[in-house]
Design a protein around this motif. Structure first.
Motif, PDB file in Angstrom:
ATOM      1  N   MET A   1     -13.970  -5.297   3.177  1.00 18.51           N
ATOM      2  CA  MET A   1     -13.740  -5.202   4.622  1.00 18.51           C
ATOM      3  C   MET A   1     -14.316  -6.405   5.353  1.00 18.51           C
ATOM      4  O   MET A   1     -13.717  -6.920   6.305  1.00 18.51           O
ATOM      5  CB  MET A   1     -14.365  -3.905   5.154  1.00 18.51           C
ATOM      6  N   SER A   2     -15.479  -6.881   4.892  1.00 16.66           N
ATOM      7  CA  SER A   2     -16.116  -8.033   5.544  1.00 16.66           C
ATOM      8  C   SER A   2     -15.301  -9.307   5.336  1.00 16.66           C
ATOM      9  O   SER A   2     -15.072 -10.078   6.279  1.00 16.66           O
ATOM     10  CB  SER A   2     -17.529  -8.222   4.984  1.00 16.66           C
ATOM     11  N   ILE A   3     -14.829  -9.519   4.100  1.00 18.32           N
ATOM     12  CA  ILE A   3     -14.074 -10.738   3.794  1.00 18.32           C
ATOM     13  C   ILE A   3     -12.734 -10.745   4.517  1.00 18.32           C
ATOM     14  O   ILE A   3     -12.301 -11.769   5.065  1.00 18.32           O
ATOM     15  CB  ILE A   3     -13.871 -10.872   2.272  1.00 18.32           C
TER      16      ILE A   3
ATOM     17  N   GLY B   1      -9.764   2.236   5.630  1.00 16.26           N
ATOM     18  CA  GLY B   1      -8.418   2.791   5.625  1.00 16.26           C
ATOM     19  C   GLY B   1      -7.724   2.527   4.306  1.00 16.26           C
ATOM     20  O   GLY B   1      -8.329   2.011   3.353  1.00 16.26           O
ATOM     21  N   PRO B   2      -6.433   2.834   4.229  1.00 18.72           N
ATOM     22  CA  PRO B   2      -5.675   2.687   2.971  1.00 18.72           C
ATOM     23  C   PRO B   2      -5.679   1.266   2.417  1.00 18.72           C
ATOM     24  O   PRO B   2      -5.638   1.074   1.205  1.00 18.72           O
ATOM     25  CB  PRO B   2      -4.263   3.123   3.364  1.00 18.72           C
ATOM     26  N   LEU B   3      -5.732   0.271   3.285  1.00 21.17           N
ATOM     27  CA  LEU B   3      -5.707  -1.118   2.822  1.00 21.17           C
ATOM     28  C   LEU B   3      -6.930  -1.456   1.974  1.00 21.17           C
ATOM     29  O   LEU B   3      -6.845  -2.241   1.024  1.00 21.17           O
ATOM     30  CB  LEU B   3      -5.630  -2.075   4.014  1.00 21.17           C
ATOM     31  N   VAL B   4      -8.058  -0.850   2.316  1.00 16.22           N
ATOM     32  CA  VAL B   4      -9.281  -1.099   1.535  1.00 16.22           C
ATOM     33  C   VAL B   4      -9.115  -0.566   0.115  1.00 16.22           C
ATOM     34  O   VAL B   4      -9.456  -1.233  -0.864  1.00 16.22           O
ATOM     35  CB  VAL B   4     -10.508  -0.447   2.210  1.00 16.22           C
ATOM     36  N   GLY B   5      -8.542   0.642   0.003  1.00 15.26           N
ATOM     37  CA  GLY B   5      -8.301   1.221  -1.322  1.00 15.26           C
ATOM     38  C   GLY B   5      -7.314   0.397  -2.119  1.00 15.26           C
ATOM     39  O   GLY B   5      -7.472   0.201  -3.330  1.00 15.26           O
ATOM     40  N   LYS B   6      -6.279  -0.095  -1.457  1.00 15.82           N
ATOM     41  CA  LYS B   6      -5.262  -0.913  -2.130  1.00 15.82           C
ATOM     42  C   LYS B   6      -5.878  -2.216  -2.638  1.00 15.82           C
ATOM     43  O   LYS B   6      -5.602  -2.663  -3.760  1.00 15.82           O
ATOM     44  CB  LYS B   6      -4.127  -1.192  -1.155  1.00 15.82           C
ATOM     45  N   ALA B   7      -6.729  -2.826  -1.802  1.00 15.83           N
ATOM     46  CA  ALA B   7      -7.392  -4.072  -2.194  1.00 15.83           C
ATOM     47  C   ALA B   7      -8.363  -3.831  -3.351  1.00 15.83           C
ATOM     48  O   ALA B   7      -8.447  -4.638  -4.281  1.00 15.83           O
ATOM     49  CB  ALA B   7      -8.128  -4.667  -0.996  1.00 15.83           C
ATOM     50  N   SER B   8      -9.078  -2.699  -3.291  1.00 15.93           N
ATOM     51  CA  SER B   8     -10.030  -2.369  -4.352  1.00 15.93           C
ATOM     52  C   SER B   8      -9.306  -2.155  -5.675  1.00 15.93           C
ATOM     53  O   SER B   8      -9.779  -2.594  -6.739  1.00 15.93           O
ATOM     54  CB  SER B   8     -10.815  -1.115  -3.960  1.00 15.93           C
TER      55      SER B   8
ATOM     56  N   ARG C   1     -13.918 -13.558  -4.501  1.00 16.16           N
ATOM     57  CA  ARG C   1     -13.486 -13.746  -3.100  1.00 16.16           C
ATOM     58  C   ARG C   1     -12.156 -14.500  -3.059  1.00 16.16           C
ATOM     59  O   ARG C   1     -11.243 -14.140  -2.296  1.00 16.16           O
ATOM     60  CB  ARG C   1     -14.571 -14.506  -2.342  1.00 16.16           C
ATOM     61  N   ALA C   2     -12.034 -15.530  -3.905  1.00 18.10           N
ATOM     62  CA  ALA C   2     -10.805 -16.322  -3.933  1.00 18.10           C
ATOM     63  C   ALA C   2      -9.618 -15.465  -4.387  1.00 18.10           C
ATOM     64  O   ALA C   2      -8.510 -15.567  -3.832  1.00 18.10           O
ATOM     65  CB  ALA C   2     -10.982 -17.526  -4.871  1.00 18.10           C
ATOM     66  N   GLU C   3      -9.837 -14.603  -5.386  1.00 18.44           N
ATOM     67  CA  GLU C   3      -8.772 -13.723  -5.867  1.00 18.44           C
ATOM     68  C   GLU C   3      -8.340 -12.752  -4.765  1.00 18.44           C
ATOM     69  O   GLU C   3      -7.149 -12.477  -4.587  1.00 18.44           O
ATOM     70  CB  GLU C   3      -9.248 -12.945  -7.099  1.00 18.44           C
ATOM     71  N   LEU C   4      -9.320 -12.226  -4.036  1.00 15.74           N
ATOM     72  CA  LEU C   4      -9.009 -11.289  -2.954  1.00 15.74           C
ATOM     73  C   LEU C   4      -8.193 -11.969  -1.860  1.00 15.74           C
ATOM     74  O   LEU C   4      -7.194 -11.413  -1.378  1.00 15.74           O
ATOM     75  CB  LEU C   4     -10.301 -10.710  -2.379  1.00 15.74           C
ATOM     76  N   LEU C   5      -8.606 -13.167  -1.451  1.00 21.62           N
ATOM     77  CA  LEU C   5      -7.898 -13.871  -0.383  1.00 21.62           C
ATOM     78  C   LEU C   5      -6.496 -14.262  -0.821  1.00 21.62           C
ATOM     79  O   LEU C   5      -5.557 -14.252  -0.004  1.00 21.62           O
ATOM     80  CB  LEU C   5      -8.703 -15.110   0.033  1.00 21.62           C
ATOM     81  N   LYS C   6      -6.341 -14.619  -2.090  1.00 24.04           N
ATOM     82  CA  LYS C   6      -5.013 -14.944  -2.606  1.00 24.04           C
ATOM     83  C   LYS C   6      -4.098 -13.725  -2.502  1.00 24.04           C
ATOM     84  O   LYS C   6      -2.945 -13.829  -2.059  1.00 24.04           O
ATOM     85  CB  LYS C   6      -5.136 -15.401  -4.059  1.00 24.04           C
ATOM     86  N   TRP C   7      -4.618 -12.568  -2.906  1.00 24.49           N
ATOM     87  CA  TRP C   7      -3.837 -11.319  -2.830  1.00 24.49           C
ATOM     88  C   TRP C   7      -3.502 -10.998  -1.370  1.00 24.49           C
ATOM     89  O   TRP C   7      -2.383 -10.604  -1.045  1.00 24.49           O
ATOM     90  CB  TRP C   7      -4.637 -10.180  -3.459  1.00 24.49           C
ATOM     91  N   TRP C   8      -4.478 -11.211  -0.479  1.00 27.44           N
ATOM     92  CA  TRP C   8      -4.291 -10.884   0.930  1.00 27.44           C
ATOM     93  C   TRP C   8      -3.195 -11.753   1.549  1.00 27.44           C
ATOM     94  O   TRP C   8      -2.365 -11.276   2.335  1.00 27.44           O
ATOM     95  CB  TRP C   8      -5.614 -11.069   1.667  1.00 27.44           C
TER      96      TRP C   8
ATOM     97  N   GLU D   1      -0.679 -13.003  -0.030  1.00 26.20           N
ATOM     98  CA  GLU D   1       0.608 -12.504  -0.543  1.00 26.20           C
ATOM     99  C   GLU D   1       1.060 -11.251   0.215  1.00 26.20           C
ATOM    100  O   GLU D   1       2.249 -11.063   0.463  1.00 26.20           O
ATOM    101  CB  GLU D   1       0.491 -12.203  -2.030  1.00 26.20           C
ATOM    102  N   GLN D   2       0.093 -10.427   0.595  1.00 27.03           N
ATOM    103  CA  GLN D   2       0.428  -9.213   1.342  1.00 27.03           C
ATOM    104  C   GLN D   2       0.972  -9.564   2.722  1.00 27.03           C
ATOM    105  O   GLN D   2       1.894  -8.907   3.237  1.00 27.03           O
ATOM    106  CB  GLN D   2      -0.818  -8.318   1.502  1.00 27.03           C
ATOM    107  N   GLN D   3       0.409 -10.611   3.323  1.00 27.90           N
ATOM    108  CA  GLN D   3       0.851 -10.977   4.660  1.00 27.90           C
ATOM    109  C   GLN D   3       2.265 -11.563   4.640  1.00 27.90           C
ATOM    110  O   GLN D   3       3.032 -11.427   5.588  1.00 27.90           O
ATOM    111  CB  GLN D   3      -0.106 -12.029   5.246  1.00 27.90           C
ATOM    112  N   GLU D   4       2.601 -12.211   3.535  1.00 29.43           N
ATOM    113  CA  GLU D   4       3.928 -12.836   3.418  1.00 29.43           C
ATOM    114  C   GLU D   4       5.017 -11.806   3.125  1.00 29.43           C
ATOM    115  O   GLU D   4       6.178 -12.015   3.503  1.00 29.43           O
ATOM    116  CB  GLU D   4       3.911 -13.876   2.303  1.00 29.43           C
ATOM    117  N   SER D   5       4.643 -10.710   2.469  1.00 22.02           N
ATOM    118  CA  SER D   5       5.656  -9.720   2.049  1.00 22.02           C
ATOM    119  C   SER D   5       6.022  -8.784   3.184  1.00 22.02           C
ATOM    120  O   SER D   5       5.366  -8.710   4.200  1.00 22.02           O
ATOM    121  CB  SER D   5       5.135  -8.914   0.859  1.00 22.02           C
TER     122      SER D   5
END
Length: 485
Positions: A438-440, A446-453, A472-479, A481-485
Motif C-alpha cells: 500500500m505504501s509503495i 481493498g481487493p487491489l492489495v490482495g491481487k498485488a500480494s 519493489r521493482a517487480e511490484l512497480l512493473k506489475w502495477w 502493466e495493470q494501469q495499461e490494461s
C-alpha cells in the motif's frame, strides 16, 4: 504332527497367554467381581476382552457383562471407580476408569433390529448364556465369570480361535438380521486378526448385503476405518468386494475391477490400488509418529477412482485416463462426505488424490526451483503423505523402471530439503507485506492489495527470495502493466 495336535498346541499356548493376561488385570477384575457378587449380581469379563487375552493382546480396555440393571451397576461402580460416566446407560452400559483401566459394564441384553430401523431396540436378558448367543461371532462369545474365574464357552469360541476362523454363535442369517453391520465386522476381524471367514458366513454376507442399507453412515464409517487401519486391510476389502458389501459402502472400489491399467502392470486398476495401499503401509514409518495413518491409506486406496469416468480407448489400441486425478478428487470428496468423515479427512484425501500425478512431470530432474517450490506449496501440510502416496504408486514389475522412478523421487526430495534449508519453504510469503504494498503503490486497503500480494507470491515462487529493492521493482512493473490494461 497331526492337525489335531497342532490345534491342541495352539490352544495350550493361547491358554498360557490368557493366564498371563488375567494375572495382570486380576487386582481390578477380581475386586469388581467381588463387589457385584456381594450385591447378589453376576459379573463376567466378556467378548473382545476374553478373545484378546487368549491372543495376548489385551490392552487397558475391559468389557464386562452383568445381571445387574444399569442403575444398579452405576451404584456399585460409584465410590469404587476413579471416574464414572453414563453416556451409554440407555443401551445398558456404564463406563468407568480404575487404576489406568477403561471399564464398560453392560447388562445382559439382546439387540434386535427392525427391518426399517437404524437403531437397536434394547431388551435386557437374565442369563449369561442368553447374552452370549446374541454376540456377533463365536470368538467374541466367550466369558470369564468373576470372581470364580469359571470359563464360559457355549459356542466353541476357543476352538474357533485356535482354528483362526470367524463363525457366528447361531445362524449367520439370524445374527446379521439382528445387526447387519456384523457383516462388515466379519470383514474387519478378518483384516485385524488374519482369520478366515467360514463359508456359511460369507454366503450370508453375499445374500444379505442389501440389509446394510439400514445402518447409519457413521457406524459404517467407523467399521471401514477400523478395517483400513488394520494390519491386513486388503483381506477385509477383498471380502467386501467379493460379497457385494462394497457396492453398498464404497462402490468406487469394485468399479475399478473393470479398468485395465494403462501400463499393463496389473490385470486391473483394482489390484493396483490394493497394492498401492499395501506399499503405503510399508512406508508409514516415514510419517510423523510412524503409526497407521488414515489419510495416507484412504488416499492410496482411492487415488485412481477417477479412472472409470475418464477411460478412453485410443485409436492405436491404447487406453487413456486423462484428468482422472481431478475427477477422482471430486469423487473421493463426495464419497467420504457421504460416509460422514470429518472435513479435515475429506479435504486431505481429496487434495492428495488431485496431486498424486504431479510428480510424473518431474522426469529426470527437469523441474526448475520454481516448480519445486510450487509442489511444496500446493502439498502444504500433506507433503509427507504425498511423498508416501507417490512412492507407493509405483507398482511396475520392471526393476529398471522402478529404480529409475525411485532415484527421481529421491532427487526431488533432496532438492526440497535443500530449498527448505535455504528458504524455509513451509513459511514462504511474498517479499512485500500488505502495508509495504500500500505504501509503495499509494493505495488504500481493498481487493487491489490482495491481487498485488498474490502476484508477489508468484514472483517469490518463480525467483526465490528477493531484496527489498528488487521486490519493489517487480511490484512497480506489475502495477504499470495493470494501469495499461
Amino acid at each position: 504332527m497331526t492337525e489335531s495336535s497342532d490345534q491342541n498346541r495352539s490352544l495350550s499356548e493361547a491358554q498360557r497367554r490368557a493366564v498371563r493376561q488375567m494375572l495382570r488385570i486380576a487386582p481390578v477384575a477380581d475386586e469388581l467381581g467381588e463387589r457385584f457378587n456381594n450385591a447378589g449380581h453376576d459379573l463376567a469379563l466378556v467378548g473382545g476382552s476374553v478373545r484378546d487375552a487368549f491372543l495376548d493382546r489385551l490392552g487397558q480396555d475391559l468389557d464386562f457383562t452383568t445381571s445387574a440393571r444399569p442403575d444398579e451397576s452405576k451404584r456399585l461402580l460409584s465410590g469404587w471407580a476413579d471416574h464414572l460416566w453414563d453416556v451409554g446407560q440407555a443401551y445398558g452400559t456404564i463406563g468407568a476408569s480404575k487404576a489406568g483401566f477403561q471399564i464398560e459394564v453392560t447388562t445382559y441384553r439382546s439387540d434386535v433390529y427392525d427391518r426399517a430401523s437404524r437403531k437397536p431396540a434394547v431388551t435386557y436378558g437374565d442369563s449369561i448364556e442368553e447374552d452370549l448367543v446374541r454376540r456377533d461371532f463365536t470368538v467374541n462369545a466367550m466369558a470369564l465369570k468373576l470372581p470364580s474365574r469359571e470359563f464360559v464357552d457355549p459356542h466353541a469360541g476357543l476352538a474357533d480361535l485356535g482354528n483362526k476362523i470367524i463363525r457366528t454363535p447361531g445362524t449367520p442369517e439370524s445374527s446379521f438380521s439382528d445387526d447387519p453391520l456384523r457383516m462388515m465386522r466379519a470383514a474387519r476381524f478378518a483384516a485385524q486378526l488374519g482369520f478366515d471367514v467360514a463359508p456359511e458366513v460369507v454366503k450370508a454376507m453375499r445374500d444379505m448385503a442389501d440389509r446394510l442399507d439400514i445402518i447409519s453412515a457413521e457406524r459404517v464409517r467407523d467399521e471401514l476405518t477400523k478395517m483400513i487401519l488394520s494390519d491386513r486391510p486388503r483381506t477385509g476389502l477383498t471380502l467386501l468386494v467379493d460379497t457385494g458389501l462394497a457396492d453398498r459402502v464404497l462402490p468406487e472400489l469394485p468399479a475399478l475391477r473393470l479398468e485395465i491399467d494403462e501400463h499393463h502392470r496389473h490385470k486391473d486398476v483394482y489390484e493396483h490400488s490394493l497394492t498401492v495401499l499395501e506399499q503405503a503401509i510399508e512406508l508409514e514409518h516415514r510419517l510423523p509418529g510412524g503409526s497407521p495413518d488414515l489419510v495416507a491409506r484412504l488416499a492410496a486406496l482411492l487415488h485412481d477412482i477417477g479412472k472409470p469416468r475418464t477411460r478412453r480407448f485410443e485409436s492405436g489400441g491404447g487406453v487413456s485416463f486423462h484428468h482422472h486425478d481431478v475427477v477422482g478428487a471430486k469423487l473421493a470428496r463426495k464419497r467420504l462426505t457421504k460416509l460422514r468423515y470429518p472435513a479435515s479427512v475429506v479435504d486431505a484425501v481429496s487434495k492428495l488424490t488431485e496431486l498424486h500425478l504431479r510428480f510424473h512431470g518431474y522426469g529426470t530432474g527437469q523441474w526448475t526451483d520454481s516448480a519445486v517450490r510450487r509442489y511444496v506449496r500446493d502439498a502444504g501440510d500433506l507433503l509427507e503423505q504425498l511423498h508416501v502416496l507417490t512412492r507407493s504408486d509405483c507398482t511396475t514389475r520392471n526393476p529398471r523402471k522402478a529404480q529409475a522412478l525411485q532415484r527421481s523421487y529421491d532427487d526431488l526430495e533432496n532438492r526440497i530439503e535443500r530449498l527448505q534449508e535455504e528458504e524455509e519453504l513451509a513459511k514462504i510469503r511474498p517479499d512485500l507485506d500488505g502495508n509495504q504494498i500500500m505504501s509503495i503503490l499509494g493505495i488504500e486497503p481493498g481487493p487491489l492489495v490482495g491481487k498485488a500480494s498474490k502476484h508477489m507470491l508468484e514472483v517469490r515462487m518463480d525467483k526465490g527470495p528477493l531484496s527489498e529493492d528488487d521486490a519493489r521493482a517487480e511490484l512497480l512493473k506489475w502495477w504499470a502493466e495493470q494501469q495499461e490494461s
